[in-house]
Scaffold this motif. Structure first.
Motif, PDB file in Angstrom:
ATOM      1  N   LYS A  72       0.835  -1.210   0.000  1.00  0.00           N
ATOM      2  CA  LYS A  72       0.000   0.000   0.000  1.00  0.00           C
ATOM      3  C   LYS A  72       0.871   1.263   0.000  1.00  0.00           C
ATOM      4  N   ALA A  73       1.947   1.220   0.779  1.00  0.00           N
ATOM      5  CA  ALA A  73       2.835   2.393   0.854  1.00  0.00           C
ATOM      6  C   ALA A  73       3.459   2.680  -0.516  1.00  0.00           C
TER       7      ALA A  73
ATOM      8  N   ALA B  12      -4.269   4.080  -3.705  1.00  0.00           N
ATOM      9  CA  ALA B  12      -4.926   2.916  -4.309  1.00  0.00           C
ATOM     10  C   ALA B  12      -5.972   2.343  -3.359  1.00  0.00           C
ATOM     11  N   VAL B  13      -6.977   1.703  -3.970  1.00  0.00           N
ATOM     12  CA  VAL B  13      -8.023   1.014  -3.197  1.00  0.00           C
ATOM     13  C   VAL B  13      -7.656  -0.469  -3.149  1.00  0.00           C
TER      14      VAL B  13
ATOM     15  N   PRO C 164     -14.982   3.549  -8.489  1.00  0.00           N
ATOM     16  CA  PRO C 164     -14.948   4.522  -9.583  1.00  0.00           C
ATOM     17  C   PRO C 164     -13.785   4.285 -10.549  1.00  0.00           C
ATOM     18  N   GLU C 165     -14.078   4.426 -11.850  1.00  0.00           N
ATOM     19  CA  GLU C 165     -13.050   4.319 -12.898  1.00  0.00           C
ATOM     20  C   GLU C 165     -11.913   5.292 -12.586  1.00  0.00           C
ATOM     21  N   GLY C 166     -10.710   4.915 -12.951  1.00  0.00           N
ATOM     22  CA  GLY C 166      -9.579   5.817 -12.748  1.00  0.00           C
ATOM     23  C   GLY C 166      -8.906   5.629 -11.402  1.00  0.00           C
ATOM     24  N   THR C 167      -9.520   4.831 -10.511  1.00  0.00           N
ATOM     25  CA  THR C 167      -8.904   4.570  -9.204  1.00  0.00           C
ATOM     26  C   THR C 167      -7.989   3.357  -9.336  1.00  0.00           C
TER      27      THR C 167
END
Ligand code: SF4
Length: 314
Positions: A107-108, A113-114, A146-149
């Motif tokens: 994650k770091a 990011a999701v 959502p798109e783009g994530t």
């Protein structure tokens, strides 16, 4: 195939039902459990179905016939209930493929990011995740973001590749795998495709062959969760099905779609962790109220949101 003779199974079933009645326990069993454990359960299903059933039941005790992360999931979604697993060593090689520390590092490296975690993860990993999913609702969960994530998808490589293809979304995928499903190779499928032109092929998306199967573009090939396989077999006019997942599902398919023929693509696709749960261990677990699975409140609290999103989706 049971190693117990039919009278011994019947006797154990009676004992287990009596103990469950006395302790007001509900028995939940995964589709990959041995037939005699499936047959004594109140509910048999996949991870999503079992999570939903565990959350909905009024029973104060849940005897969970599956692997450890599933019992943890039930404990997180059912605070206040006693969740028992008949064998504490029933783990999962896929869940073991990523730790919470590894996820924090990942994650770091991807700020913003999701994180979408397959349900086959430890409670600590779920606590670091935004969403959980199963193979039954992974595509819906990804589409809801959502798109783009940027999406970090873990831990199963093959499920991630399949979700990418179905949704058309680019995922950043962890390179984990289930040794049982990854062991079902494209060659196994190709052999069956040639030898059995009359059969429909049902493939779990965790399989090492699933993404290649999609590439075949073959209308006889269907990539499905285990619950999806059952629904498909019930409604299909076809009589013969080849099944690419853990072989425990054959018992339930035969029961729920009687008169049809189901064969394993690979007889080697047996999860030794799932098979650690036996009727005798289930009986002992209910009799002695062992082995209780608990999740520390702080971890459960953080994991619950991701799990509740999973239960609500699809
Ligand atoms: S079949 Fe694979 S993913 Fe499922 S419990 Fe066994 S090791 Fe884990």
């Amino acid at each position: 195939m049971s190693t117990l003779a039919a009278p011994a199974v019947a006797e154990l079933h009676e004992e287990v039902r009596e103990l469950a009645h006395r302790s007001e326990a509900v028995i939940l069993a995964h589709n990959y459990q041995v037939p005699e454990v499936q047959d004594v359960a109140d509910f048999v299903g996949d991870s999503l179905g079992l999570a939903r059933e565990g959350a909905a039941t009024d029973a104060p005790v849940i005897a969970f016939c599956g692997v450890h992360f599933m019992a943890e999931t039930a404990a997180i979604l059912s605070p206040g209930k006693t969740v028992l697993i008949p064998d504490l060593d029933a783990g999962c090689s896929l869940a073991d493929s990523i730790t919470a520390d590894q996820l924090r590092t990942w994650k770091a490296e991807h700020p913003g990011a999701v994180v979408v975690s397959y349900v086959n993860t430890t409670a600590e990993v779920k606590a670091e995740s935004d969403y959980c999913c199963t193979s039954g609702n992974a595509t819906e969960v990804v589409r809801s973001i959502p798109e783009g994530t940027e999406i970090l998808f873990l831990p199963d490589l093959y499920l991630g590749l399949w979700v990418e293809r179905v949704t058309g979304r680019k995922l950043t995928i962890w390179m984990g795998e289930c040794h049982v499903h990854a062991g079902i190779r494209p060659a196994d499928i190709e052999r069956w495709q040639e030898d059995s032109p009359d059969a429909e092929l049902l493939v779990h998306p965790e399989c090492g062959c699933a993404s290649q199967c999609m590439a075949f573009g073959n209308e006889r090939t269907h990539i499905l969760s285990t619950e999806g396989m059952i629904r498909f077999a019930q409604s299909s006019p076809k009589e013969r099905f080849l099944v690419a997942t853990e072989t425990g599902i054959l018992h339930r398919l035969s029961k729920e779609a009687p008169g049809k023929t189901f064969e394993a693509v690979s007889e080697r696709a047996i999860c030794r962790y799932m098979k650690m749960i036996t009727l005798e261990k289930l009986r002992d677990s209910l009799r002695d109220m062992k082995h209780e699975v608990t999740v520390p409140a702080e971890i459960a609290g953080r994991a619950r949101q991701a799990l509740e999103r999973m239960v609500a989706t699809g």
